[in-house]
Design a protein around this motif. Structure first.
Motif, PDB file in Angstrom:
ATOM      1  N   GLU A  43       0.838  -1.202   0.012  1.00 21.49           N
ATOM      2  CA  GLU A  43      -0.070  -0.247  -0.054  1.00 21.49           C
ATOM      3  C   GLU A  43       0.794   1.210   0.039  1.00 21.49           C
ATOM      4  OE1 GLU A  43      -3.742   1.935  -0.111  1.00 21.49           O
ATOM      5  OE2 GLU A  43      -3.267  -0.104   0.128  1.00 21.49           O
ATOM      6  N   PRO A  44       0.596   2.123  -0.911  1.00 23.28           N
ATOM      7  CA  PRO A  44       1.430   3.272  -1.097  1.00 23.28           C
ATOM      8  C   PRO A  44       1.432   4.292   0.377  1.00 23.28           C
ATOM      9  CG  PRO A  44       0.144   3.198  -3.195  1.00 23.28           C
ATOM     10  CD  PRO A  44      -0.200   2.079  -2.104  1.00 23.28           C
ATOM     11  N   GLY A  45       2.459   4.846   0.614  1.00 20.85           N
ATOM     12  CA  GLY A  45       2.276   5.934   1.847  1.00 20.85           C
ATOM     13  C   GLY A  45       2.364   7.346   0.996  1.00 20.85           C
ATOM     14  N   PRO A  46       2.509   8.298   1.854  1.00 17.99           N
ATOM     15  CA  PRO A  46       2.434   9.660   1.603  1.00 17.99           C
ATOM     16  C   PRO A  46       3.453  10.162   0.683  1.00 17.99           C
ATOM     17  CG  PRO A  46       3.029   9.522   3.894  1.00 17.99           C
ATOM     18  CD  PRO A  46       2.697   8.116   3.499  1.00 17.99           C
ATOM     19  N   ALA A  47       4.510   9.678   0.635  1.00 14.86           N
ATOM     20  CA  ALA A  47       5.755   9.967  -0.199  1.00 14.86           C
ATOM     21  C   ALA A  47       6.036   9.015  -1.362  1.00 14.86           C
ATOM     22  CB  ALA A  47       7.094  10.053   0.563  1.00 14.86           C
ATOM     23  N   PHE A  48       4.795   8.493  -1.809  1.00 20.04           N
ATOM     24  CA  PHE A  48       5.031   7.479  -3.027  1.00 20.04           C
ATOM     25  C   PHE A  48       5.379   8.175  -4.419  1.00 20.04           C
ATOM     26  CE2 PHE A  48       3.250   5.214  -6.753  1.00 20.04           C
ATOM     27  CZ  PHE A  48       3.695   4.305  -6.526  1.00 20.04           C
ATOM     28  N   ASP A  49       4.703   9.285  -4.622  1.00 19.43           N
ATOM     29  CA  ASP A  49       5.160   9.993  -5.689  1.00 19.43           C
ATOM     30  C   ASP A  49       6.733  10.457  -5.767  1.00 19.43           C
ATOM     31  OD1 ASP A  49       2.684   9.857  -6.755  1.00 19.43           O
ATOM     32  OD2 ASP A  49       1.863  11.908  -6.145  1.00 19.43           O
ATOM     33  N   ARG A  58      14.373  -1.426  -8.813  1.00 16.02           N
ATOM     34  CA  ARG A  58      14.613  -1.515  -7.414  1.00 16.02           C
ATOM     35  C   ARG A  58      15.777  -0.792  -6.897  1.00 16.02           C
ATOM     36  NH1 ARG A  58      17.636  -5.426  -4.073  1.00 16.02           N
ATOM     37  NH2 ARG A  58      18.355  -6.556  -6.084  1.00 16.02           N
ATOM     38  N   ILE A  59      15.872  -0.062  -5.599  1.00 14.30           N
ATOM     39  CA  ILE A  59      17.050   0.556  -5.199  1.00 14.30           C
ATOM     40  C   ILE A  59      17.630  -0.364  -4.478  1.00 14.30           C
ATOM     41  CG2 ILE A  59      17.751   2.406  -3.776  1.00 14.30           C
ATOM     42  CD1 ILE A  59      15.418   4.161  -4.737  1.00 14.30           C
ATOM     43  N   PRO A  60      19.043  -0.850  -4.478  1.00 20.93           N
ATOM     44  CA  PRO A  60      19.659  -1.717  -3.529  1.00 20.93           C
ATOM     45  C   PRO A  60      19.536  -1.297  -1.995  1.00 20.93           C
ATOM     46  CG  PRO A  60      21.105  -1.161  -5.397  1.00 20.93           C
ATOM     47  CD  PRO A  60      20.026  -0.190  -5.342  1.00 20.93           C
ATOM     48  N   GLY A  61      19.296  -1.973  -1.371  1.00 20.93           N
ATOM     49  CA  GLY A  61      19.110  -2.010   0.104  1.00 20.93           C
ATOM     50  C   GLY A  61      20.387  -1.411   0.755  1.00 20.93           C
ATOM     51  N   PRO A  62      21.539  -2.049   0.578  1.00 22.58           N
ATOM     52  CA  PRO A  62      22.757  -1.460   1.157  1.00 22.58           C
ATOM     53  C   PRO A  62      23.117   0.004   0.901  1.00 22.58           C
ATOM     54  CG  PRO A  62      23.174  -3.824   0.625  1.00 22.58           C
ATOM     55  CD  PRO A  62      21.667  -3.438  -0.048  1.00 22.58           C
ATOM     56  N   ALA A  63      22.468   0.415  -0.323  1.00 17.10           N
ATOM     57  CA  ALA A  63      22.624   1.864  -0.937  1.00 17.10           C
ATOM     58  C   ALA A  63      21.888   2.706  -0.007  1.00 17.10           C
ATOM     59  CB  ALA A  63      22.346   1.862  -2.411  1.00 17.10           C
ATOM     60  N   ILE A  64      20.661   2.287   0.284  1.00 22.20           N
ATOM     61  CA  ILE A  64      19.818   3.040   1.078  1.00 22.20           C
ATOM     62  C   ILE A  64      20.201   3.049   2.649  1.00 22.20           C
ATOM     63  CG2 ILE A  64      17.303   3.222   2.337  1.00 22.20           C
ATOM     64  CD1 ILE A  64      16.285   1.627  -0.462  1.00 22.20           C
ATOM     65  N   GLU A  65      20.816   2.100   2.981  1.00 18.22           N
ATOM     66  CA  GLU A  65      21.226   2.026   4.608  1.00 18.22           C
ATOM     67  C   GLU A  65      22.773   2.813   4.471  1.00 18.22           C
ATOM     68  OE1 GLU A  65      21.460  -2.071   5.139  1.00 18.22           O
ATOM     69  OE2 GLU A  65      19.146  -2.078   4.928  1.00 18.22           O
ATOM     70  N   ALA A  66      23.592   3.025   3.436  1.00 18.41           N
ATOM     71  CA  ALA A  66      24.879   3.363   3.660  1.00 18.41           C
ATOM     72  C   ALA A  66      25.056   4.826   4.136  1.00 18.41           C
ATOM     73  CB  ALA A  66      25.316   3.533   1.953  1.00 18.41           C
ATOM     74  N   ASP A  67      26.011   5.098   4.643  1.00 14.86           N
ATOM     75  CA  ASP A  67      26.413   6.431   5.206  1.00 14.86           C
ATOM     76  C   ASP A  67      26.534   7.365   4.231  1.00 14.86           C
ATOM     77  OD1 ASP A  67      26.963   8.458   7.118  1.00 14.86           O
ATOM     78  OD2 ASP A  67      28.806   7.711   7.685  1.00 14.86           O
ATOM     79  N   TYR A 117      15.848   9.492   0.317  1.00 18.89           N
ATOM     80  CA  TYR A 117      15.060   8.010   0.489  1.00 18.89           C
ATOM     81  C   TYR A 117      13.707   8.450   1.144  1.00 18.89           C
ATOM     82  CZ  TYR A 117      13.190   3.377  -0.118  1.00 18.89           C
ATOM     83  OH  TYR A 117      12.520   2.135  -0.340  1.00 18.89           O
ATOM     84  N   PRO A 118      12.664   8.324   0.406  1.00 18.69           N
ATOM     85  CA  PRO A 118      11.446   8.698   1.073  1.00 18.69           C
ATOM     86  C   PRO A 118      10.641   7.537   1.879  1.00 18.69           C
ATOM     87  CG  PRO A 118      10.895   8.380  -1.359  1.00 18.69           C
ATOM     88  CD  PRO A 118      12.402   8.222  -1.148  1.00 18.69           C
ATOM     89  N   ASP A 119       9.875   7.830   2.718  1.00 20.45           N
ATOM     90  CA  ASP A 119       9.128   6.929   3.415  1.00 20.45           C
ATOM     91  C   ASP A 119       7.773   6.547   2.837  1.00 20.45           C
ATOM     92  OD1 ASP A 119       7.923   5.244   5.303  1.00 20.45           O
ATOM     93  OD2 ASP A 119       7.204   6.674   6.950  1.00 20.45           O
ATOM     94  N   TRP A 120       7.814   5.870   1.600  1.00 18.00           N
ATOM     95  CA  TRP A 120       7.008   5.663   0.579  1.00 18.00           C
ATOM     96  C   TRP A 120       5.958   4.498   0.526  1.00 18.00           C
ATOM     97  CZ3 TRP A 120       6.290   1.510  -2.595  1.00 18.00           C
ATOM     98  CH2 TRP A 120       7.265   0.477  -2.722  1.00 18.00           C
ATOM     99  N   ARG A 225      11.355  -5.502   5.386  1.00 20.42           N
ATOM    100  CA  ARG A 225      10.138  -4.952   4.548  1.00 20.42           C
ATOM    101  C   ARG A 225      10.383  -4.058   3.650  1.00 20.42           C
ATOM    102  NH1 ARG A 225       5.269  -4.773   7.261  1.00 20.42           N
ATOM    103  NH2 ARG A 225       4.988  -2.518   6.891  1.00 20.42           N
ATOM    104  N   ARG A 226      11.520  -3.319   3.873  1.00 19.94           N
ATOM    105  CA  ARG A 226      11.833  -2.077   2.983  1.00 19.94           C
ATOM    106  C   ARG A 226      12.542  -3.104   1.705  1.00 19.94           C
ATOM    107  NH1 ARG A 226      15.426   1.163   5.493  1.00 19.94           N
ATOM    108  NH2 ARG A 226      17.076  -0.267   5.217  1.00 19.94           N
ATOM    109  N   TRP A 227      13.129  -4.181   1.824  1.00 21.87           N
ATOM    110  CA  TRP A 227      13.408  -4.901   0.655  1.00 21.87           C
ATOM    111  C   TRP A 227      12.343  -5.430   0.043  1.00 21.87           C
ATOM    112  CZ3 TRP A 227      12.616  -9.800  -1.083  1.00 21.87           C
ATOM    113  CH2 TRP A 227      13.639 -10.324  -2.091  1.00 21.87           C
ATOM    114  N   ILE A 228      11.294  -5.811   0.485  1.00 26.85           N
ATOM    115  CA  ILE A 228      10.061  -6.544  -0.242  1.00 26.85           C
ATOM    116  C   ILE A 228       9.525  -5.549  -0.886  1.00 26.85           C
ATOM    117  CG2 ILE A 228       7.811  -7.349   0.291  1.00 26.85           C
ATOM    118  CD1 ILE A 228       8.871  -9.031   2.823  1.00 26.85           C
ATOM    119  N   ALA A 229       9.257  -4.197  -0.138  1.00 27.94           N
ATOM    120  CA  ALA A 229       8.455  -3.232  -0.874  1.00 27.94           C
ATOM    121  C   ALA A 229       9.450  -2.888  -2.283  1.00 27.94           C
ATOM    122  CB  ALA A 229       8.459  -1.931   0.040  1.00 27.94           C
ATOM    123  N   GLU A 230      10.903  -2.708  -1.995  1.00 23.11           N
ATOM    124  CA  GLU A 230      11.482  -2.149  -3.122  1.00 23.11           C
ATOM    125  C   GLU A 230      11.627  -3.323  -4.348  1.00 23.11           C
ATOM    126  OE1 GLU A 230      12.934   0.324  -4.290  1.00 23.11           O
ATOM    127  OE2 GLU A 230      13.013   1.617  -3.050  1.00 23.11           O
TER     128      GLU A 230
END
Length: 316
Positions: A43-49, A58-67, A117-120, A225-230
């Motif tokens: 289900e999309p969140g407020p920042a889906f757009d 898909r955006i790689p999870g480690p890239a999202i989590e990287a510093d 990275y948005p909370d999408w 969960r973020r991996w599944i969504a991506e």
């Protein structure tokens, strides 16, 4: 209808209600291949757009989590706590899909996010497909696995069979039940929210007197969960038609599905080949599935992206 056709028909029906639908995604954390979710609805969140504007992939999870942030570039090796070869592959992929951009300083490569990275996404629902409840296989254990882990927000069983009280009594009470026949959905039992933000228990190997388990932390579940969504966002559910003279495209709930005129049914192209008596090599029928997905959902096939031109970058 075979299970594959049932699954595609259900995906088409779910997509009409909105959100992101995908098939066959890993649903375990510590042993990723031990549980595959048939259908996932995100289900999309407020920042889906904002997410849709970054990339169709898909955006790689480690890239999202990287510093790494959008405000300050980091030396690429310092941004990850991973083997350099793995880091290199992640950076290259993040740049390729438009989530990272590179710049060079003094012969060294630096990276930054093109955008925050948005909370999408919000809720994630897993649907287990079992058209024929007279042949349930390991259905009860699969559903107990999902409920105990609580990785998704809701778990639902979809079937063509008439659902009796005996069927319901054999299922975890948290599992919702749909009867899905000829594209129409009847809600037999509503699902119960699983508390996906808490600790979970992942069921492991079974032994005569015990079942191995492992505890999954809220942080581990959040990453998965973020991996599944991506993964769902990048993959979707559509399937290319078979490369066979008898392959064609049919329409279910307004969406294209692969069809076989030899068997007169929806077909899994992965099963097409010389072992099929009706198989004859040929060009796959034209089907622009990305354009169809773009047209019917909030997913964007060719987004503008968020890449910014860095001052002086053209010198490299």
């Amino acid at each position: 209808m075979r299970e594959f056709g049932f699954e595609l028909s259900l995906c088409a029906r779910l997509e009409r209600a909105g959100g992101i639908v995908a098939r066959q995604l890993g649903g375990a954390v510590h042993a990723p291949g031990s549980r595959i979710l048939d259908v996932v609805h995100v289900e999309p969140g407020p920042a889906f757009d904002e997410r849709a504007a970054i990339t169709a992939e898909r955006i790689p999870g480690p890239a999202i989590e990287a510093d790494v942030s959008a405000g300050k570039a980091r030396y690429w090796k310092d941004a990850f706590d991973l083997h350099p070869d793995r880091t290199r592959a992640i950076v290259d992929r993040a740049v390729e899909v438009g989530f990272f951009e590179r710049e060079r300083r003094g012969g060294r490569e630096y990276v930054r996010q093109t955008t925050r990275y948005p909370d999408w996404f919000s809720t994630i629902t897993a649907v287990e497909n079992k058209p024929d409840l007279s042949n349930p296989g390991d259905l009860e254990r699969q559903l107990r696995f999902d409920v105990a882990l609580g990785l998704v927000d809701e778990v639902i069983l979809a079937t063509e069979s008439y659902v009796t009280r005996a069927h319901l009594n054999r299922l975890p009470e948290e599992v919702g039940v749909w009867r899905f026949v000829n594209g129409e959905r009847e809600v037999v039992r509503e699902p119960t929210a699983l508390g996906s933000n808490g600790w979970g228990v992942e069921l492991g190997d079974r032994h005569p007197l015990r079942t191995d388990v492992s505890f999954v932390s809220p942080d581990e579940k959040a990453r998965k969960r973020r991996w599944i969504a991506e993964r769902a966002y990048g993959k979707g559910w559509r399937v290319e038609p078979p490369s066979c003279v008898r392959g064609s495209i049919d329409e279910v709930a307004g969406s294209s599905v692969p069809y076989c005129t030899h068997y007169d049914r929806i077909v899994n192209p992965g099963e097409c080949g010389t072992s099929c008596p009706g198989y004859e090599p040929g060009e796959a029928p034209d089907a622009d599935l990305e354009a169809e997905r773009d047209r019917k959902t909030g997913w964007v096939a060719d987004p503008a992206g968020r890449r910014r031109r860095q001052v002086g970058l053209d010198r490299f």
